[in-house]
Write an enzyme that holds these catalytic residues in place. Structure first.
Site, PDB file in Angstrom:
ATOM      1  N   CYS A   1      15.809 -13.916 -34.893  1.00 54.74           N
ATOM      2  CA  CYS A   1      14.428 -14.101 -35.365  1.00 54.74           C
ATOM      3  C   CYS A   1      13.495 -12.963 -34.993  1.00 54.74           C
ATOM      4  CB  CYS A   1      13.868 -15.421 -34.835  1.00 54.74           C
ATOM      5  SG  CYS A   1      14.691 -16.880 -35.508  1.00 54.74           S
ATOM      6  N   PHE A   2      13.345 -12.690 -33.707  1.00 54.72           N
ATOM      7  CA  PHE A   2      12.329 -11.734 -33.264  1.00 54.72           C
ATOM      8  C   PHE A   2      12.428 -10.379 -33.961  1.00 54.72           C
ATOM      9  CE2 PHE A   2      11.242 -13.686 -28.835  1.00 54.72           C
ATOM     10  CZ  PHE A   2      10.466 -14.633 -29.472  1.00 54.72           C
TER      11      PHE A   2
END
Length: 466
Positions: A283-284
């Site tokens: 995600c990040f």
């Protein structure tokens, strides 16, 4: 009236039935959590093995607590490969399928559109209201754009009286998905209309334990909020790592002391302000890149997001520098930790994998160990490094040990494990999880972000290694 009773009134059904399309790392825990909270839940996946696992009472993915939750709630859980089953056996469907990043760093909606199209076709034969909730992370403009268009075209309905559409992303981390779903800080609801948002709010009132703040808005605001949150968090991580690198070069400086004080300011907060290694995971990195890509397309300056990425990309090189500073000629390196964070086998954008790869490409002999990551999961390291099954084996085959994941297993390592063969090793411990016992048993216990070695000594070490 309870939240579930209110839900029944809103949906026009006395059934408490939900469905989840996509039974992967987030979908399977979502299915289990809803069942745990009293809903009958049917899951759907294109992978027959995942469907079979759910129907046999087995967790299709590894996630702490998932198997136990499935065991306790089997009577309320089922799975299928047929969209007609989902349409007929539920009133609300959560779509949580992959949205991979394209070469332009934008998320692609291919699998979401496919899912809502098939669901829409199944809804043609169903009477009554149905709410479709997009949980997959999408780019701003997607839900009210091509996703809505595909759903309306395939279902023959317009979003409104008998068809609801919401965007409702999760804010969770692998390794703590179930905990995060039960105890969220907030629930984000992008709603097509008030009724759809009301239904979704009732579901979360009945399925969370933390009484989270619920923020309701239109879909594009919710889509932007999702990637903005992760972009802000990654900025904090890179900021902390920038401070830590400054402390590498300032005699007497300690990034932990500095960041703890910074985090005490309520304007900043303590979360994610610890310098250690770069961020990774599914995600990040991609959310931050997508945010910057969106800014470029809109003609908006996103220098902060781009700088965050550059600082994060630099962290592996920073760790390589620490290793080579302490590595003797022809020395060997042990890397403890390949997963991007503890309690998950996921290695996507893992700092441990990237470090092992760079060191191996530089010609160093690298031994790696991770308690939950099989060698097959780190395909890019195949033929480049040596995989071992025990932390002791990795340590014994090394001169420098680097702890790249803050796994509880490494916190339990004892000092005698680092000098069993009479040699004292250098340990690089960016997470500061090793005990004082280890510090007393190794040649050096190096904590990046804490300058404990005079600059001239560092230069001396480099000269000796050369």
């Amino acid at each position: 009236m309870s939240s579930l009773d209110e839900l029944a009134v809103l949906t026009g059904s006395d059934r408490k039935k939900l469905s989840v399309v996509g039974l992967g790392k987030l979908g399977s825990p979502m299915l289990a959590v809803f069942a745990h909270k009293g809903f009958d839940v049917i899951g759907l996946d294109v992978n027959p093995a995942f469907v079979a696992a759910i129907n046999e009472g087995r967790a299709p993915v590894e996630e702490p607590g998932l198997q136990e939750m499935i065991d306790r709630n089997r009577s309320r859980i089922s799975a299928t490969t047929k969209y007609n089953d989902v349409a007929c056996q539920s009133d609300v469907t959560f779509v949580i399928v992959p949205t991979p990043s394209g070469t332009d760093c934008f998320f692609t909606n291919k699998y979401v559109v496919e899912a809502v199209t098939k669901l829409g076709l199944a809804l043609r034969g169903k009477k009554g209201y149905h709410l479709v909730v997009v949980t997959s992370t999408v780019m701003p403009g997607s839900t009210d754009g091509e996703i809505r268009a595909a759903l309306e075209a395939s279902s023959g309905r317009s979003v409104g009286a008998d068809l609801g559409l919401c965007y409702n992303p999760e804010f969770i981390a692998l390794g703590s998905v179930i905990k995060d779903m039960l105890h969220p800080d907030m629930i984000l609801i992008g709603e097509s209309d008030r009724k759809s948002g009301d239904i979704l709010e009732r579901i979360y009132a009945a399925s969370t334990d933390s009484h989270p703040e619920i923020h309701r808005m239109n879909c594009v605001n919710a889509e932007l909020t999702k990637i903005s949150v992760n972009t802000y968090v990654t900025t904090k991580i890179s900021y902390a790592n920038m401070i830590a690198e400054m402390c590498d070069h300032l005699p007497g400086a300690d990034a932990h002391v500095v960041s703890t004080a910074i985090g005490a300011d309520s304007r900043i907060g303590k979360k994610y302000i610890k310098g250690a290694v770069g961020y990774g995971g599914p995600c990040f990195p991609r959310d931050n890149k997508a945010f910057a890509a969106l800014g470029r397309r809109l003609g908006v300056r996103c220098d902060l997001a781009e700088a965050t990425d550059r600082i994060n990309d630099h962290q592996v090189s920073r760790m390589v520098g620490f290793v080579e500073r302490y590595l003797p000629r022809h020395g060997r390196i042990a890397i403890l930790g390949l997963s991007y964070k503890p309690n998950t086998p996921v290695v996507e954008a893992s700092q441990g994998v990237l470090l092992a790869d760079q060191l191996a490409e530089a010609g160093h002999h690298v031994v790696v160990f991770d308690p939950v990551v099989p060698a097959s999961a780190a395909a890019q390291l195949a033929g480049k490094v040596t995989f071992v099954d025990l932390a002791d084996d990795a340590i014994l085959q090394s001169d420098v040990v680097v702890v790249m994941t803050a796994s509880p297993e490494y916190a339990k390592l004892r000092g005698d494990q680092f000098c069993k063969d009479g040699r004292r090793r250098v340990v690089i411990d960016p997470w500061q999880i090793l005990s004082a016992d280890v510090s007393c048993s190794v040649e050096d216990h190096v904590i990046p972000g804490r300058s404990a070695i005079p600059v001239e000594s560092q230069a001396g070490r480099r000269s000796a290694a050369a």
